[in-house]
Design a protein around this motif. Structure first.
Motif, PDB file in Angstrom:
ATOM      1  N   LEU A  52      54.784  42.555  53.996  1.00 47.09           N
ATOM      2  CA  LEU A  52      55.641  43.743  53.996  1.00 47.09           C
ATOM      3  C   LEU A  52      55.955  44.299  52.608  1.00 47.09           C
ATOM      4  O   LEU A  52      55.983  45.528  52.433  1.00 47.09           O
ATOM      5  CB  LEU A  52      56.934  43.450  54.762  1.00 47.09           C
ATOM      6  N   PRO A  53      56.218  43.471  51.576  1.00 51.61           N
ATOM      7  CA  PRO A  53      56.466  44.085  50.252  1.00 51.61           C
ATOM      8  C   PRO A  53      55.316  44.965  49.794  1.00 51.61           C
ATOM      9  O   PRO A  53      55.527  46.066  49.269  1.00 51.61           O
ATOM     10  CB  PRO A  53      56.642  42.863  49.337  1.00 51.61           C
ATOM     11  N   GLY A  54      54.090  44.498  49.999  1.00 45.24           N
ATOM     12  CA  GLY A  54      52.937  45.302  49.597  1.00 45.24           C
ATOM     13  C   GLY A  54      52.742  46.523  50.472  1.00 45.24           C
ATOM     14  O   GLY A  54      52.381  47.605  49.983  1.00 45.24           O
ATOM     15  N   LEU A  55      52.972  46.366  51.780  1.00 50.71           N
ATOM     16  CA  LEU A  55      52.817  47.504  52.685  1.00 50.71           C
ATOM     17  C   LEU A  55      53.793  48.619  52.309  1.00 50.71           C
ATOM     18  O   LEU A  55      53.422  49.803  52.245  1.00 50.71           O
ATOM     19  CB  LEU A  55      53.047  47.056  54.131  1.00 50.71           C
ATOM     20  N   TRP A  56      55.042  48.257  52.088  1.00 48.13           N
ATOM     21  CA  TRP A  56      56.044  49.251  51.701  1.00 48.13           C
ATOM     22  C   TRP A  56      55.691  49.899  50.370  1.00 48.13           C
ATOM     23  O   TRP A  56      55.849  51.125  50.194  1.00 48.13           O
ATOM     24  CB  TRP A  56      57.424  48.598  51.608  1.00 48.13           C
ATOM     25  N   TYR A  57      55.207  49.114  49.430  1.00 47.00           N
ATOM     26  CA  TYR A  57      54.853  49.653  48.108  1.00 47.00           C
ATOM     27  C   TYR A  57      53.785  50.738  48.234  1.00 47.00           C
ATOM     28  O   TYR A  57      53.851  51.773  47.572  1.00 47.00           O
ATOM     29  CB  TYR A  57      54.354  48.508  47.228  1.00 47.00           C
ATOM     30  N   CYS A  58      52.812  50.495  49.108  1.00 44.15           N
ATOM     31  CA  CYS A  58      51.705  51.448  49.257  1.00 44.15           C
ATOM     32  C   CYS A  58      52.174  52.816  49.741  1.00 44.15           C
ATOM     33  O   CYS A  58      51.545  53.839  49.433  1.00 44.15           O
ATOM     34  CB  CYS A  58      50.651  50.893  50.212  1.00 44.15           C
ATOM     35  N   LEU A  59      53.263  52.863  50.498  1.00 44.60           N
ATOM     36  CA  LEU A  59      53.764  54.155  50.985  1.00 44.60           C
ATOM     37  C   LEU A  59      54.255  55.038  49.850  1.00 44.60           C
ATOM     38  O   LEU A  59      54.453  56.241  50.047  1.00 44.60           O
ATOM     39  CB  LEU A  59      54.904  53.940  51.988  1.00 44.60           C
ATOM     40  N   HIS A  60      54.453  54.471  48.666  1.00 39.82           N
ATOM     41  CA  HIS A  60      54.936  55.237  47.517  1.00 39.82           C
ATOM     42  C   HIS A  60      53.800  55.666  46.597  1.00 39.82           C
ATOM     43  O   HIS A  60      54.038  56.296  45.573  1.00 39.82           O
ATOM     44  CB  HIS A  60      55.959  54.410  46.733  1.00 39.82           C
ATOM     45  N   THR A  73      67.368  46.639  52.162  1.00 42.23           N
ATOM     46  CA  THR A  73      66.818  47.232  50.944  1.00 42.23           C
ATOM     47  C   THR A  73      65.465  46.626  50.613  1.00 42.23           C
ATOM     48  O   THR A  73      65.125  45.533  51.062  1.00 42.23           O
ATOM     49  CB  THR A  73      67.776  47.014  49.755  1.00 42.23           C
ATOM     50  N   TRP A  74      64.703  47.359  49.778  1.00 39.03           N
ATOM     51  CA  TRP A  74      63.378  46.874  49.389  1.00 39.03           C
ATOM     52  C   TRP A  74      63.508  45.672  48.467  1.00 39.03           C
ATOM     53  O   TRP A  74      64.372  45.616  47.591  1.00 39.03           O
ATOM     54  CB  TRP A  74      62.580  47.968  48.688  1.00 39.03           C
ATOM     55  N   SER A  75      62.618  44.710  48.652  1.00 40.84           N
ATOM     56  CA  SER A  75      62.594  43.510  47.825  1.00 40.84           C
ATOM     57  C   SER A  75      61.222  42.894  47.942  1.00 40.84           C
ATOM     58  O   SER A  75      60.506  43.096  48.938  1.00 40.84           O
ATOM     59  CB  SER A  75      63.669  42.520  48.293  1.00 40.84           C
ATOM     60  N   MET A 129      41.154  51.512  46.244  1.00 37.95           N
ATOM     61  CA  MET A 129      41.764  51.797  44.954  1.00 37.95           C
ATOM     62  C   MET A 129      42.575  50.630  44.415  1.00 37.95           C
ATOM     63  O   MET A 129      42.564  50.363  43.209  1.00 37.95           O
ATOM     64  CB  MET A 129      42.663  53.040  45.093  1.00 37.95           C
ATOM     65  N   LEU A 130      43.300  49.921  45.294  1.00 33.67           N
ATOM     66  CA  LEU A 130      44.199  48.884  44.811  1.00 33.67           C
ATOM     67  C   LEU A 130      44.346  47.798  45.868  1.00 33.67           C
ATOM     68  O   LEU A 130      44.434  48.099  47.061  1.00 33.67           O
ATOM     69  CB  LEU A 130      45.575  49.483  44.487  1.00 33.67           C
ATOM     70  N   ALA A 131      44.390  46.566  45.424  1.00 34.66           N
ATOM     71  CA  ALA A 131      44.692  45.428  46.296  1.00 34.66           C
ATOM     72  C   ALA A 131      45.967  44.763  45.796  1.00 34.66           C
ATOM     73  O   ALA A 131      46.154  44.583  44.588  1.00 34.66           O
ATOM     74  CB  ALA A 131      43.538  44.424  46.304  1.00 34.66           C
ATOM     75  N   LEU A 132      46.840  44.405  46.742  1.00 38.02           N
ATOM     76  CA  LEU A 132      48.105  43.766  46.412  1.00 38.02           C
ATOM     77  C   LEU A 132      48.208  42.465  47.189  1.00 38.02           C
ATOM     78  O   LEU A 132      47.692  42.368  48.312  1.00 38.02           O
ATOM     79  CB  LEU A 132      49.290  44.683  46.763  1.00 38.02           C
ATOM     80  N   CYS A 133      48.918  41.473  46.628  1.00 39.49           N
ATOM     81  CA  CYS A 133      48.996  40.187  47.307  1.00 39.49           C
ATOM     82  C   CYS A 133      50.148  39.362  46.752  1.00 39.49           C
ATOM     83  O   CYS A 133      50.660  39.635  45.659  1.00 39.49           O
ATOM     84  CB  CYS A 133      47.685  39.417  47.130  1.00 39.49           C
ATOM     85  N   PRO A 134      50.568  38.311  47.489  1.00 45.98           N
ATOM     86  CA  PRO A 134      51.528  37.356  46.934  1.00 45.98           C
ATOM     87  C   PRO A 134      50.947  36.683  45.693  1.00 45.98           C
ATOM     88  O   PRO A 134      49.725  36.575  45.531  1.00 45.98           O
ATOM     89  CB  PRO A 134      51.729  36.353  48.077  1.00 45.98           C
ATOM     90  N   SER A 151      55.097  41.529  40.565  1.00 43.56           N
ATOM     91  CA  SER A 151      54.982  42.552  39.512  1.00 43.56           C
ATOM     92  C   SER A 151      55.368  43.941  39.999  1.00 43.56           C
ATOM     93  O   SER A 151      55.433  44.884  39.197  1.00 43.56           O
ATOM     94  CB  SER A 151      53.545  42.595  38.985  1.00 43.56           C
ATOM     95  N   LEU A 152      55.637  44.087  41.292  1.00 41.30           N
ATOM     96  CA  LEU A 152      55.888  45.412  41.846  1.00 41.30           C
ATOM     97  C   LEU A 152      57.281  45.888  41.465  1.00 41.30           C
ATOM     98  O   LEU A 152      58.272  45.186  41.657  1.00 41.30           O
ATOM     99  CB  LEU A 152      55.727  45.389  43.366  1.00 41.30           C
ATOM    100  N   SER A 153      57.360  47.109  40.949  1.00 37.44           N
ATOM    101  CA  SER A 153      58.618  47.679  40.476  1.00 37.44           C
ATOM    102  C   SER A 153      58.429  49.171  40.278  1.00 37.44           C
ATOM    103  O   SER A 153      57.326  49.705  40.454  1.00 37.44           O
ATOM    104  CB  SER A 153      59.029  47.035  39.150  1.00 37.44           C
ATOM    105  N   ASP A 154      59.494  49.857  39.893  1.00 35.34           N
ATOM    106  CA  ASP A 154      59.373  51.284  39.570  1.00 35.34           C
ATOM    107  C   ASP A 154      58.392  51.488  38.421  1.00 35.34           C
ATOM    108  O   ASP A 154      57.613  52.450  38.416  1.00 35.34           O
ATOM    109  CB  ASP A 154      60.741  51.857  39.206  1.00 35.34           C
ATOM    110  N   ALA A 155      58.421  50.587  37.438  1.00 35.29           N
ATOM    111  CA  ALA A 155      57.532  50.718  36.281  1.00 35.29           C
ATOM    112  C   ALA A 155      56.072  50.551  36.699  1.00 35.29           C
ATOM    113  O   ALA A 155      55.196  51.321  36.267  1.00 35.29           O
ATOM    114  CB  ALA A 155      57.904  49.681  35.220  1.00 35.29           C
TER     115      ALA A 155
END
Length: 722
Positions: free
Chosen positions: A60-68, A292-294, A116-121, A146-150
């Protein structure tokens, strides 16, 4: 040596994001079997009650990140407002693929994907990196920690450099959503505001009603700007009339998505042991400030991890539609109980009992009334169509102030939330539009023997439909007797239909709603090539009161894009009338193109205009009156109603009341007003047409081509081909 297939140019490839997770016990994503024979004694691999696999929850953290991240190339360039309206028509959506790390080595991507991008634990970075290289993923693997606004800003910049290296990036950045419960209202607006160059960092109250109105206002401004651009006005010419144009565009409507959690008590009792139900099953509220997102979303308790998964699916749909979505509270258990009682009433009654149905619907409305909060009511009032992510048929409920169920008010489709694992997996597999512009191939599979009176009536009805529509160019209707599953599979393989109509009896077997083919019940069909649309012309194949596993839902798993089914037993003659009218309306599109844009719109038109038949076919007296020519050889009341008297008179929210009013006026002209109105009241009628539901994505069956829909909003001076 095999020559590799040529890759399409990057401009025609879709951005793809991979979210890698570690499956339980090294296997593919786990999922609760759709058929529950006994309570699950070892449910630690799942969050309950919606059955979300814990291994998928870790993603879920990666799935949510991709929506942005960017959905498409269009998110990366400065586009005029009218082009943004065109992108809204496309409803592209984020292409996000949850992938077990064990499947990376064998995963084959189609050439139209641009990974384009792969995300993982964090613990999977090394294995994911090896697989990403083999798949041609363009950016370095991103670990969840490493996922953050930056990092999000860096990924936007990196994607920009690869897709449009010579185009300056848009001003403004999209930060990660803080409140997941409000993301479906907030994130689509922020992405739109960035494209329009608005200030997306301005503080705003975290209240649904405030965010809803901000979204509606934003779309109004975009629509007004697009309209003036289409007129070819310069900025100086547009400025004096912009305010009035905004006022005129305030009536615009948007596709709206609603997430309505909840599982029927009967299903919960069958699926989970008592101690588990008591400890882990909790109702969800519409809002939760702690939601909240985490990067640790997957570690939360069942209620919070399931709501995060449901909100992900909801937000994905809202962003794809460039519109809005609302999270609703869980359906009260008593609502499912009443619905089960209503469905059982239909099954147990040999004849229509309108007053009993009316009482049960009234009780159901009273229980679900609190679900219709002010923001939900406002969103529905501005909706062009409604997607309900739920196992509860919200379309049967009547809004405060309305007299007809919600399904009559606007086009409505459902996507099941049970099992939630499947829902999350499907969310990122964006449905590609299927065009039915010039040709529709229909196969009617007749599964009822001729020895059955229903089978004979059904065959007579299909013969009449075939004969009526035989000269419509582009429409083919084949009727084939299929009294075994093998015969059905062979017929589908031979005819490769766009629309498969399965004429069968429906049956309930334990926890499943199946169809009877010949004399055998089947809940899965195993078709080699599943048609995009399947109509189940059968009784109670999509009941919802006990969350029974239905063939309607399982056909979506088999690959159907949309499935139409009934919640309750239906009269074969009335069912033939409704199904035949659907085909007639599709034929009318082939003859007079442009009336409707999607299959969902055609179905809603068919469903709501069939209410007159619900009334007139309810009793022999009304049926006879409706088909008897008027005095002096005039039109029969039904024809007069359809041809002229109902024009402009029928409001969706009051469709039955308005239909009664018009029919009563026709009866008044014949001196029969009091008698006919008395028939309306005693014995009354059942709103049978509204007990059909579409599941899946019927709005992605395009009756007008996507090129036509986008070209319709081009400025006249720039219309392709001119």
């Amino acid at each position: 040596m095999t020559t590799p297939a040529p890759q399409p140019p990057d401009a025609s490839r879709h951005l793809l994001y991979l979210v890698v997770f570690d499956p339980e016990e090294g296997t593919a994503p786990s999922e609760i079997s759709p058929v529950i024979d006994a309570p699950l004694e070892d449910p630690d691999q799942f969050a309950i009650p919606h059955a979300l696999a814990r291994d998928v929850a870790w993603a879920l953290p990666g799935l949510w990140y991709c929506l942005h991240l960017p959905q498409s190339r269009g998110d990366l360039v400065d586009l005029e407002a009218w082009k943004l309206k065109g992108l809204q028509q496309l409803a592209i959506g984020h292409h996000v693929m949850p992938v077990p790390v064990t499947a990376l080595d064998s995963l084959a991507l189609a050439p139209w994907w641009r990974p384009m991008l792969a995300l993982c634990p964090d613990e999977l970075v090394e294995r994911t990196a090896r697989g990403a290289v083999a798949l041609g993923v363009e950016l370095p693997v991103a670990s969840f920690s490493s996922l953050s606004d930056a990092s999000l800003e860096e990924h936007w910049q990196a994607i920009q450099e690869r897709v449009y290296p010579d185009v300056p990036p848009l001003v403004g950045k999209v930060n990660l959503s803080r409140r997941l419960d409000l993301a479906a209202l907030d994130l689509p607006w922020r992405l739109m505001a960035r494209r329009m160059g608005w200030d997306i960092d301005a503080p705003v109250d975290e209240e649904p009603y405030t965010l809803l109105h901000r979204t509606l206002q934003g779309h109004t401004l975009v629509a007004a700007t697009a309209r003036l651009e289409r007129q070819g006005l310069t900025v100086e010419e547009a400025e004096p009339v912009f305010g009035q144009t905004v006022v005129e565009e305030k009536a615009l409507r948007l596709p709206v998505a609603l997430a309505l959690p909840g599982v029927a008590p009967a299903y919960i009792r069958g699926a989970y042991p008592p101690q588990l139900r008591k400890a882990r099953v909790r109702p969800l509220a519409a809002l939760d400030a702690g939601d909240t997102w985490s990067t640790e979303i997957g570690e939360r308790d069942d209620a919070h991890v399931e709501r995060a998964a449901i909100e992900y699916t909801l937000t994905h749909r809202a962003v794809a539609n460039d519109s809005l979505g609302l999270m609703m509270p869980s359906v009260p258990p008593s609502a499912f109980t009443l619905l089960a009682e209503l469905e059982k009433h239909f099954r147990d009654s040999a004849a229509d009992r309108p007053r009993s149905v009316e009482k049960l619907l009234s009780r159901l409305n009273a229980v679900v009334r609190p679900l219709f909060t002010e923001p939900v009511m406002e969103a529905i009032s501005r909706a062009s169509m409604l997607t309900v992510l739920s196992n509860f048929p919200l379309g049967l409920a009547t809004l405060p102030g309305d007299t007809a169920p919600l399904a009559a008010r606007l086009p409505l489709t459902y996507e099941p939330l049970l099992p939630l694992t499947r829902t999350v997996q499907k969310a990122g597999a964006v449905a590609v539009g299927v065009e039915w512009k010039n040709r529709i191939r229909v196969l009617v599979a007749e599964c009822i023997p001729t020895s059955d009176p229903v089978g004979r009536i059904s065959r007579d009805g299909w013969r009449i439909t075939q004969d009526t529509l035989k000269d419509v160019e582009g429409l083919s209707i084949h009727v084939v007797q299929t009294l075994s599953l093998d015969a059905l599979r062979e017929a589908v393989s031979e005819h490769t239909p766009d629309l498969l109509i399965i004429s069968a009896h429906g049956t309930l077997v334990a926890n499943t709603a199946a169809i009877v083919i010949g004399d055998e019940p089947h809940v899965e069909l195993g078709l080699q090539h599943t048609p995009p649309v399947i109509v189940l012309s059968a009784c109670h194949v999509a009941p919802r009161g006990s969350s029974a596993v239905s063939i309607a839902d399982l056909l979506l798993r088999e690959g159907a894009l949309a499935v139409l089914g009934t919640q309750v037993p239906v009269d074969v003659r009335r069912n033939m009338m409704l199904t035949g009218r659907l085909l007639t309306n599709l034929a009318d599109h082939l003859i007079n193109q442009g009336r409707h844009a999607t299959l969902l719109e055609v179905w809603h038109h068919t469903q709501t205009t069939n209410t007159v038949n619900d009334i007139l076919m309810s009793t022999p007296s009304l049926s006879s009156w409706g088909r008897t020519p008027g005095p002096g050889g005039g039109l029969a009341p039904l024809k007069e109603f359809m041809i002229s008297r109902s024009a402009g008179r029928l409001r969706g929210a009051h469709i039955y009341q308005d239909t009664e009013q018009v029919l009563g006026e026709i009866a008044d002209d014949q001196g029969l007003g009091e008698q006919v109105r008395n028939w309306f009241r005693r014995p009354g009628y059942v709103p049978e047409s509204l007990f059909y539901l579409f599941a899946g994505r019927p709005e992605r069956i395009l009756i007008s081509s996507m090129e036509e829909r986008v070209a319709a909003i081009w400025p006249d001076s720039d219309t392709p081909g001119r």
